[in-house]
Scaffold this active site. Structure first.
Site, mmCIF file in Angstrom:
data_model
loop_
_atom_site.group_PDB
_atom_site.id
_atom_site.type_symbol
_atom_site.label_atom_id
_atom_site.label_comp_id
_atom_site.label_asym_id
_atom_site.label_seq_id
_atom_site.Cartn_x
_atom_site.Cartn_y
_atom_site.Cartn_z
ATOM 1 C CB ILE A 1 44.441 -31.532 -41.116
ATOM 2 C CG1 ILE A 1 42.904 -33.094 -41.547
ATOM 3 C CG2 ILE A 1 43.643 -31.403 -39.132
ATOM 4 C CD1 ILE A 1 44.197 -34.455 -40.588
ATOM 5 N N GLY A 2 42.846 -28.734 -41.874
ATOM 6 C CA GLY A 2 43.651 -27.302 -40.911
ATOM 7 C C GLY A 2 42.322 -26.677 -39.551
ATOM 8 C CB THR B 1 49.522 -34.363 -44.197
ATOM 9 O OG1 THR B 1 50.014 -34.755 -42.627
ATOM 10 C CG2 THR B 1 49.760 -35.845 -44.713
ATOM 11 C CD GLU C 1 43.926 -36.526 -37.161
ATOM 12 O OE1 GLU C 1 45.137 -35.704 -36.944
ATOM 13 O OE2 GLU C 1 42.819 -34.913 -36.454
#
Length: 378
Positions: A130-131, A165, A248
């Site tokens: 996830i950026g 992560t 999310e």
């Protein structure tokens, strides 16, 4: 006030059969995994385990069959995810890709990307990072400074992402970045699908409080992206990322992170009874059941192509509070120095993890601001 609606959803006999099937598989697959390791749950990385789930059709469950999915309902997916988390299965390898990257690519990717990437996600062999967060720009995504500038044939990406992560294991990252100017604080952003093997990408480990490596800092230096790296419409990144965050923030991972500790606590309390323990456990169970119903309801709304940002933020905030309360409840009921090494090790693991529960996926303060605005309170 605009109170979010949580319609009642129920499971039927077919769902019960699926639950028993998953539970039976996990009973065998996790036999030799100690509780302290199962307490890591969706931080536990096991590529072989994820591939086995893919073979059984338990990843990409809601994706259309033409893209390698199962075409099953969000409730069925919710059941599988619940069982995986409750058992403490090592799901980190496929977690981000299955939970949120696949829906983003399904909604905004090209046909070529859908046919190339989605079947691999469903097979448990394609991993994502996830950026979003950056140094100095955590949950306040509108202050992100990573930029993708247009060049001949594509974009040039520069910037840094933090707390990513398992970026060191990821095949791709969906990067939230600036692509243009805007008078609106939330304007001028886009999402980019970045192949992590491209030149110019550096992944540096960030150790957590337990000294473990799953977080990373990812730097992009003049990374050349093709034109089709742009996901969706240029400048619509804020709306897209808010939809992604609904996936999310609303799942069972937002209230089951400490669940393995509950199992160990009950094991140690078996046969002891006690009014205090019964009262504490009763309240905790009630909170879990309410959150579960709320999460199921949001899954149903996502299936209807709704955008339940407010509802998912409420779940995430309440869920993180419960997850952090559980080790404290366990401490009151049963001292962590109890003569049971498995319980003590599990307790220690959860205590070290608990501070992150109200940070990951959006800090408590940011979420409560979203909730207040959604309810018309500010």
């Amino acid at each position: 006030m605009n109170i979010p609606d949580y319609p009642i959803l129920r499971t039927d006999d077919e769902h019960t059969g699926l639950r028993h099937e998953v539970r039976s598989f996990l009973d065998g697959a996790l036999t030799n995994l100690p509780a302290s390791e199962r307490a890591r749950s969706w931080i536990g990385f096991d590529a072989d385990f994820s591939a086995e789930l893919g073979k059984r059709g338990w990843l990409g469950m809601t994706l259309p069959k033409e893209y390698g999915g199962q075409g099953r309902s969000p409730i069925e997916r919710h059941i599988v995810v619940e069982e995986l988390l409750a058992a403490g299965a090592p799901v980190a390898a496929h977690w981000i890709a299955d939970r949120q990257s696949a829906p983003v690519i399904l909604n905004y990717g090209t046909e070529a990307q859908r046919h190339e990437i989605l079947p691999r996600i469903a097979a448990g062999t394609c991993f994502f990072g996830i950026g979003m967060s950056e140094p100095g720009s955590g949950s306040d995504l509108a202050s992100a400074r990573t930029r993708a500038e247009k060049i001949q044939g594509g974009f040039l990406l520069n910037g840094t992402k933090l707390w990513t992560t398992y970026a060191h294991k990821a095949d791709y990252m969906i990067v939230f970045c600036r692509t243009g100017a805007s008078e609106s604080r939330h304007g001028g952003f886009s999402q980019m699908l970045v192949d992590m093997s491209l030149p110019g990408i550096r992944v540096s480990p960030v150790l957590d409080i337990a000294g473990e490596h799953h977080f990373n800092e990812v730097s992009f230096t003049d990374v050349e992206l093709p034109e089709d790296a742009l996901l969706g419409e240029e400048g619509q990144g804020w709306a897209q990322v808010m939809s992604e965050l609904a996936f999310e923030r609303s799942g069972p991972d937002r209230f089951l992170s400490s669940f393995v500790l509950i199992g160990e606590l009950l094991r140690c309390l078996e046969g002891q009874g006690g009014q205090i323990a019964a009262s504490e456990l009763g309240r905790m169970t009630a909170r879990l059941m309410v959150l579960r119903q709320m999460s199921l309801s949001v899954a149903g709304r996502l299936a209807q192509k709704e955008d339940p940002v407010l509802a998912s933020s409420v779940i995430k905030d309440l869920g993180a509070t419960l997850e952090q309360d559980i080790p404290e409840i366990a401490r009151r009921i049963l001292a962590p120095v109890a003569q049971d090494p498995a319980y003590a090790a599990t307790f220690q693991r959860i205590v070290l993890s608990a501070p992150s529960f109200s940070l990951r996926g959006g800090t408590r303060e940011i979420l409560r601001g979203i909730i207040a605005r959604g309810l018309g309170l500010r």
